[in-house]
Design a protein around this motif. Structure first.
Motif, PDB file in Angstrom:
ATOM      1  N   GLU A 220      40.110  50.592  29.264  1.00 45.34           N
ATOM      2  CA  GLU A 220      39.221  51.237  30.229  1.00 45.34           C
ATOM      3  C   GLU A 220      38.817  50.252  31.318  1.00 45.34           C
ATOM      4  N   ASN A 221      38.466  50.786  32.474  1.00 41.34           N
ATOM      5  CA  ASN A 221      37.935  49.961  33.549  1.00 41.34           C
ATOM      6  C   ASN A 221      36.498  49.571  33.182  1.00 41.34           C
ATOM      7  N   HIS A 222      36.123  48.306  33.369  1.00 41.07           N
ATOM      8  CA  HIS A 222      34.763  47.835  33.080  1.00 41.07           C
ATOM      9  C   HIS A 222      34.428  46.705  34.051  1.00 41.07           C
ATOM     10  N   ASP A 223      33.197  46.187  33.973  1.00 44.61           N
ATOM     11  CA  ASP A 223      32.731  45.172  34.924  1.00 44.61           C
ATOM     12  C   ASP A 223      33.556  43.886  34.896  1.00 44.61           C
ATOM     13  N   GLY A 224      34.251  43.600  33.785  1.00 45.10           N
ATOM     14  CA  GLY A 224      35.046  42.382  33.681  1.00 45.10           C
ATOM     15  C   GLY A 224      36.466  42.519  34.215  1.00 45.10           C
ATOM     16  N   VAL A 225      36.870  43.715  34.623  1.00 45.78           N
ATOM     17  CA  VAL A 225      38.210  43.920  35.185  1.00 45.78           C
ATOM     18  C   VAL A 225      38.226  43.320  36.588  1.00 45.78           C
ATOM     19  N   PHE A 226      39.221  42.452  36.852  1.00 52.83           N
ATOM     20  CA  PHE A 226      39.277  41.788  38.159  1.00 52.83           C
ATOM     21  C   PHE A 226      40.401  42.299  39.047  1.00 52.83           C
ATOM     22  N   VAL A 227      41.420  42.906  38.465  1.00 52.51           N
ATOM     23  CA  VAL A 227      42.509  43.531  39.229  1.00 52.51           C
ATOM     24  C   VAL A 227      42.968  44.764  38.462  1.00 52.51           C
ATOM     25  N   ARG A 228      43.250  45.825  39.204  1.00 47.30           N
ATOM     26  CA  ARG A 228      43.838  47.041  38.628  1.00 47.30           C
ATOM     27  C   ARG A 228      45.203  47.209  39.282  1.00 47.30           C
ATOM     28  N   SER A 229      46.239  47.524  38.486  1.00 46.60           N
ATOM     29  CA  SER A 229      47.615  47.496  38.985  1.00 46.60           C
ATOM     30  C   SER A 229      48.466  48.654  38.496  1.00 46.60           C
ATOM     31  N   VAL A 230      49.526  48.903  39.256  1.00 49.00           N
ATOM     32  CA  VAL A 230      50.620  49.781  38.856  1.00 49.00           C
ATOM     33  C   VAL A 230      51.895  48.969  39.056  1.00 49.00           C
ATOM     34  N   TYR A 231      52.750  48.913  38.034  1.00 51.91           N
ATOM     35  CA  TYR A 231      53.994  48.138  38.090  1.00 51.91           C
ATOM     36  C   TYR A 231      55.198  49.076  38.108  1.00 51.91           C
ATOM     37  N   PHE A 232      56.252  48.652  38.830  1.00 50.08           N
ATOM     38  CA  PHE A 232      57.497  49.420  38.920  1.00 50.08           C
ATOM     39  C   PHE A 232      58.577  48.484  39.422  1.00 50.08           C
ATOM     40  N   THR A 233      59.818  48.944  39.435  1.00 53.17           N
ATOM     41  CA  THR A 233      60.900  48.125  39.981  1.00 53.17           C
ATOM     42  C   THR A 233      61.582  48.872  41.122  1.00 53.17           C
ATOM     43  N   ASP A 234      62.144  48.087  42.035  1.00 53.05           N
ATOM     44  CA  ASP A 234      62.914  48.675  43.125  1.00 53.05           C
ATOM     45  C   ASP A 234      64.363  48.848  42.658  1.00 53.05           C
ATOM     46  N   PRO A 235      65.247  49.382  43.495  1.00 54.45           N
ATOM     47  CA  PRO A 235      66.639  49.606  43.072  1.00 54.45           C
ATOM     48  C   PRO A 235      67.403  48.323  42.729  1.00 54.45           C
ATOM     49  N   ASN A 236      66.873  47.164  43.132  1.00 54.80           N
ATOM     50  CA  ASN A 236      67.515  45.886  42.853  1.00 54.80           C
ATOM     51  C   ASN A 236      67.027  45.264  41.554  1.00 54.80           C
ATOM     52  N   GLY A 237      66.108  45.938  40.854  1.00 52.88           N
ATOM     53  CA  GLY A 237      65.537  45.395  39.630  1.00 52.88           C
ATOM     54  C   GLY A 237      64.389  44.431  39.889  1.00 52.88           C
ATOM     55  N   ILE A 238      63.896  44.364  41.120  1.00 49.20           N
ATOM     56  CA  ILE A 238      62.783  43.492  41.458  1.00 49.20           C
ATOM     57  C   ILE A 238      61.492  44.170  41.021  1.00 49.20           C
ATOM     58  N   MET A 239      60.705  43.471  40.193  1.00 48.70           N
ATOM     59  CA  MET A 239      59.449  44.047  39.750  1.00 48.70           C
ATOM     60  C   MET A 239      58.428  43.960  40.879  1.00 48.70           C
ATOM     61  N   LEU A 240      57.808  45.104  41.162  1.00 48.95           N
ATOM     62  CA  LEU A 240      56.801  45.211  42.203  1.00 48.95           C
ATOM     63  C   LEU A 240      55.487  45.664  41.574  1.00 48.95           C
ATOM     64  N   GLU A 241      54.409  45.393  42.266  1.00 47.11           N
ATOM     65  CA  GLU A 241      53.083  45.767  41.779  1.00 47.11           C
ATOM     66  C   GLU A 241      52.244  46.223  42.958  1.00 47.11           C
ATOM     67  N   PHE A 242      51.505  47.320  42.775  1.00 48.90           N
ATOM     68  CA  PHE A 242      50.436  47.677  43.681  1.00 48.90           C
ATOM     69  C   PHE A 242      49.180  47.169  43.002  1.00 48.90           C
ATOM     70  N   ALA A 243      48.427  46.285  43.649  1.00 49.70           N
ATOM     71  CA  ALA A 243      47.283  45.642  43.024  1.00 49.70           C
ATOM     72  C   ALA A 243      46.029  45.807  43.874  1.00 49.70           C
TER      73      ALA A 243
END
Length: 173
Positions: free
Chosen positions: A130-153
């Motif tokens: 769960e999200n709480h006061d100690g969370v410092f970054v919230r993210s979504v991870y995925f890869t592009d067609p080249n297998g490069i891991m990307l993150e929205f942070a």
């Protein structure tokens, strides 16, 4: 003293420039703003990722093959280690309110991604359910067609002196 203003661009290598252009412009909606035809037959294209920064890709017909688990993440989060000198992942900064919408956009485009927003905290496992006061970054991870891991942070707190609490590790230890 060297004084930088931030990241200008990161340059990556893709396996197929047309596929990469489609993903970055249509799925991630990052405008393609510069293309370069290289003298050796390769290409170098630049995408605007916001805030004055860009993501650039090189393409060469004879580029070395991908090396998941060495030069890129094999499978996040179970096998996320990469080799010294490699790029582990690229994180794009965004507002926290946008994260849920990005999950929907990735889902619509058929892009595999973390099914929920990941809450990074200082717990022993590094993430919270769960999200709480100690969370410092919230993210979504995925890869592009080249297998490069990307993150929205989305950074969710201001950092202070207490956030630097660990001694740097060394190979000698």
């Amino acid at each position: 003293m060297i004084k930088t203003k931030g990241i200008n661009h990161i340059a990556l290598v893709c396996r197929d420039m047309k596929e990469t252009v489609q993903f970055y412009t249509e799925v991630l909606r990052m405008p393609l703003f510069k293309t370069v035809q290289l003298p050796d037959g390769g290409q170098h294209f630049f995408f605007d990722c916001g805030g004055g920064a860009s993501v650039a890709f090189f393409w060469w017909k004879d580029a070395p093959a991908p090396a998941p688990g060495i030069a890129s993440v094999k499978h996040f989060p179970m096998d996320a280690k990469t080799a010294v000198g490699s790029m582990n992942h690229l994180a794009f900064d965004m507002e926290e309110a946008e994260l849920e919408a990005t999950i929907e956009r990735l889902k619509e485009a058929g892009v595999p991604h973390t099914p929920v927003v990941v809450n990074h905290d200082d717990s022993p496992g590094g993430v919270a359910q769960e999200n709480h006061d100690g969370v410092f970054v919230r993210s979504v991870y995925f890869t592009d067609p080249n297998g490069i891991m990307l993150e929205f942070a989305a950074t969710t707190k201001e950092f202070g002196p207490d956030d630097v609490a660990h001694e740097p590790a060394t190979i000698e230890a």
